[in-house]
Scaffold this active site. Structure first.
Site, mmCIF file in Angstrom:
data_model
loop_
_atom_site.group_PDB
_atom_site.id
_atom_site.type_symbol
_atom_site.label_atom_id
_atom_site.label_comp_id
_atom_site.label_asym_id
_atom_site.label_seq_id
_atom_site.Cartn_x
_atom_site.Cartn_y
_atom_site.Cartn_z
ATOM 1 C CG HIS A 165 -1.722 1.227 1.434
ATOM 2 N ND1 HIS A 165 -3.046 1.309 1.081
ATOM 3 C CD2 HIS A 165 -1.395 2.448 1.934
ATOM 4 C CE1 HIS A 165 -3.503 2.524 1.357
ATOM 5 N NE2 HIS A 165 -2.515 3.233 1.891
ATOM 6 C CD GLU A 166 1.895 3.408 3.781
ATOM 7 O OE1 GLU A 166 2.084 4.528 3.274
ATOM 8 O OE2 GLU A 166 0.876 3.137 4.447
ATOM 9 C CG HIS A 188 -5.686 6.837 0.956
ATOM 10 N ND1 HIS A 188 -5.529 7.629 2.069
ATOM 11 C CD2 HIS A 188 -4.771 5.848 1.067
ATOM 12 C CE1 HIS A 188 -4.568 7.129 2.819
ATOM 13 N NE2 HIS A 188 -4.079 6.051 2.225
ATOM 14 C CG HIS A 220 0.415 6.346 -0.395
ATOM 15 N ND1 HIS A 220 -0.727 6.851 -0.951
ATOM 16 C CD2 HIS A 220 0.035 5.768 0.778
ATOM 17 C CE1 HIS A 220 -1.766 6.596 -0.166
ATOM 18 N NE2 HIS A 220 -1.326 5.931 0.896
#
Lengths: 567, 89
Positions: free
Chosen positions: A294-295, A304, A298
């Site tokens: 997930h990170e 998101h 980014h």
């Protein structure tokens, strides 16, 4: 999906990353692996590649920290915020930070990788049975040295397979002591310490001295978290003490009493009311792989998503399957496009007339067996992504790949010569050579391919012989590198381990294998070529090399193609 | 024997997480993740109302858009999550 304002993205596809520090919750190799798999999630659907650097500044700098960890966005203790990352760009942009007040696992409870013992570093199997009793954590039962251990199969009594669990009595990580174990008691600023401490640090990490006097020797390392240790609170690293007294009542298990958030905790002494020592009880933890994936989304430019099943949804939930949702794929491909070209395929074995090795046929004999492919002069070493092996023969750097070899000679202005056919010079050898070295004393050439090796003395060959004959375990699939260490000693690398070969005795020395990352810190654990060249040790992974000096410091990371082949 | 247990909450030393009321939790959540912020446009500052911020948060989380601090919204705010704001500032 969402992207950041202005569609922030990297202006190159070969992204680099560096793991700046480690969490004490998991063995470093498991953390390395979780991050590598998290990057792989994105590289599977885009043209992006991810290469790990071991020093210097990478595009994505990955670190663990607690609370105030050096940026304007402090973490908040256990649970709540798990991690954050910055969108692509210079400086802190692109970096990913993980809250080390969390309990980092693979999402299903403690992941305990063993060391030593007889299980080759396997994970603990919980529960396991020992002397008829079932254990769900590591134990010191059955030992007098207080070292925690576990079974690596369900039944130790039957299988007798075991390893030692993370413990400061066994090793440390980070620091400056090369992973040496803690020495207790040790002296720090004139005080004596009998256990790991956070004294003297502002980041909350537990450390110890690895000699009896830190003030004098300045040698230290960080303490790995035991699987039974509490998380956070004010007693991190200590086990729960059962029973313990809280508000006058006795508790024999973790409780949420006294807390408004329902989290389970325990006292780490017999009386919380008197000592006020406590911590959260170990739970399933958070999957470092999922949070990292997930990170990294980014860090690559995704914001998101509001789709609950998407990886980029802001809340954590554990899934076992491939974590990318159609929405994530569309988002990342909006920024970088889809993956192009076929997946790399391993080289096919070439036809050879060499019979399958038979140890009974060990004899020095002129050989008549060959690989049959002709040399293609258009084969350009500069166009190859990686090599089967790289080694120095008669002072010249040789690059082997798929039946051919190239060489670089300083006599020839360090330009590439080749391709040459392996079968013409060493007719007994197969097309793929995993490793090779020249014994400096006898000038004999040793070649390894799979579980076999050959020894060339001039044009005479001995072998193939099984590498088991050298004392290497039969679990080894190939020898991936060789380093000359003094007269008649060569280090052989395979997987995460290395062995020391006494070339004259043709036997592995006692005390091996050893972990590569313990002795050669900062080089890839999965190097596929290891060799010595002009006084430096080289560890290659794909198209990169890590160069290590004689003090075992990585002093350069570079491209094989440009720096060694001079393309 | 069915007397309800009366819990006593204590402050644990070293605990970063402080006991907060629901409205305190909501306010800090909405601020932290960018739903409730002071926007500066051409020198004009405007405070987004809490109800509007809650609706925006509920939409992002796929919850019913009530604009109220209901149970589902409060539960969502207590879930472990990424620290990157949902609304860029």
């Amino acid at each position: 999906y969402q992207t950041f304002d202005g569609d922030l993205k990297w202006d190159h596809n070969d992204i680099t990353y560096r793991i700046v520090n480690y969490s004490p919750d998991m063995e470093s190799s498991l953390i390395d692996d979780a991050f590598a798999r998290a990057f792989n999630v994105w590289s599977q659907v885009t043209p992006l590649t991810f290469t790990r650097l071991f020093d210097g500044t990478a595009d994505i700098m990955i670190s663990f920290g607690k609370a105030d960890h050096g940026d304007p966005y402090p973490f908040d203790g256990k649970d709540g915020l798990l991690a954050h990352a910055y969108p692509p760009g210079e400086g802190v942009q692109g970096d990913a930070h993980f809250d080390d007040d969390e309990f980092w696992t693979l999402g299903k409870g403690p992941v305990v990788k063993t060391r030593y013992g007889n299980a080759n570093g396997a994970l603990c199997h919980f529960p396991f049975t020992f002397e008829g009793r079932s254990y769900t954590t590591c134990t010191t039962e059955g030992r007098t040295d207080n070292l925690p251990w576990c079974g690596t199969t369900a039944d130790y009594d039957k299988d007798k397979e075991y390893g030692f669990c993370p413990s400061e009595l066994l090793y440390t990580f980070g620091g400056n002591a090369d992973g040496a174990e803690c020495v207790f008691p040790f002296t720090f600023l004139g005080e004596e310490y009998d256990s790991c401490t956070t004294e003297g640090r502002s980041d909350g990490y537990r450390w110890c001295a690895t000699t009896s006097n830190f003030d004098k020797d300045k040698k230290f390392g960080f303490c790995p978290t035991r699987d039974t240790a509490v998380i956070g609170g004010n007693s991190e690293g200590e086990p729960c003490h059962f029973p313990f007294v809280f508000l006058g009542k006795k508790y024999s298990s973790c409780t949420s009493e006294g807390r408004g958030d329902g989290k389970l905790w325990c006292g780490t002494t017999d009386n919380y009311d008197d000592d006020k020592k406590w911590g959260f009880c170990p739970d399933k933890g958070y999957s470092l792989f999922l949070v990292a994936a997930h990170e990294f989304g980014h860090a690559l430019g995704l914001d998101h998503s509001n789709i609950r099943d998407a990886l980029m949804y802001p809340m954590y939930s554990y899934v076992e399957k491939f974590p990318l949702h159609k929405d994530d794929i569309e988002g990342i491909q909006y920024l970088y496009g889809p993956k192009t070209g076929p997946d790399p395929t391993p080289p096919q074995p070439r036809t050879t007339t060499t019979p399958f090795p038979d140890d009974k046929s060990e004899a020095t004999k002129p050989t008549t067996t060959t690989t049959t492919s002709p040399v293609d002069p258009t084969k350009d070493a500069c166009k190859l992504g990686s090599f089967d092996t790289i080694t120095v023969i008669e002072g010249e750097l040789h690059f082997f790949k798929d039946g051919h070899y190239w060489k670089i000679s300083s006599r020839n202005g360090e330009s590439v010569m080749g391709p040459f056919s392996i079968s013409e010079r060493w007719p007994a050898l197969p097309a793929v050579i995993d490793s090779a070295f020249e014994d400096l004393q006898t000038k004999k050439m040793y070649f390894f391919s799979g579980a076999r090796f050959w020894v060339y003395t001039g044009k005479n060959v001995l072998g193939p012989r099984s590498i088991e004959k050298l004392g290497l375990p039969n679990t080894i699939q190939k020898v991936e590198g060789a380093l000359q260490r003094g007269k008649g000693k060569v280090l052989l690398f395979s997987g995460e381990n290395f062995w020391r070969l006494d070339v004259k005795a043709q036997k592995i020395d006692a005390g091996y294998p050893r972990y590569t990352d313990v002795v050669f810190g900062g080089v890839p654990n999965d190097a596929h070529d290891v060799f010595q060249y002009k006084g430096h040790m080289y560890f290659c992974r794909e198209r990169f090399y890590w160069r290590m000096n004689s003090r075992r410091q990585v002093d350069r990371v570079g491209y094989v193609k440009y720096d060694l082949l001079k393309c | 024997w069915s007397h309800p247990i009366k819990s006593t909450f204590v402050t644990f030393p070293g605990d970063i997480i402080k006991n907060k009321t629901d409205s305190e939790l909501a306010e800090s959540y909405l601020k932290k993740f960018g739903y409730l912020n002071t926007e500066q446009r051409s020198g004009f500052q405007s405070m987004v109302s809490t109800g509007k911020a809650l609706k925006r948060m509920q939409r992002q989380m796929g919850l019913e858009e009530t604009g109220e601090l209901d149970k589902a919204t409060l539960e969502a705010m207590k879930q472990p999550r990424c620290g990157v704001p949902d609304v860029a500032n």
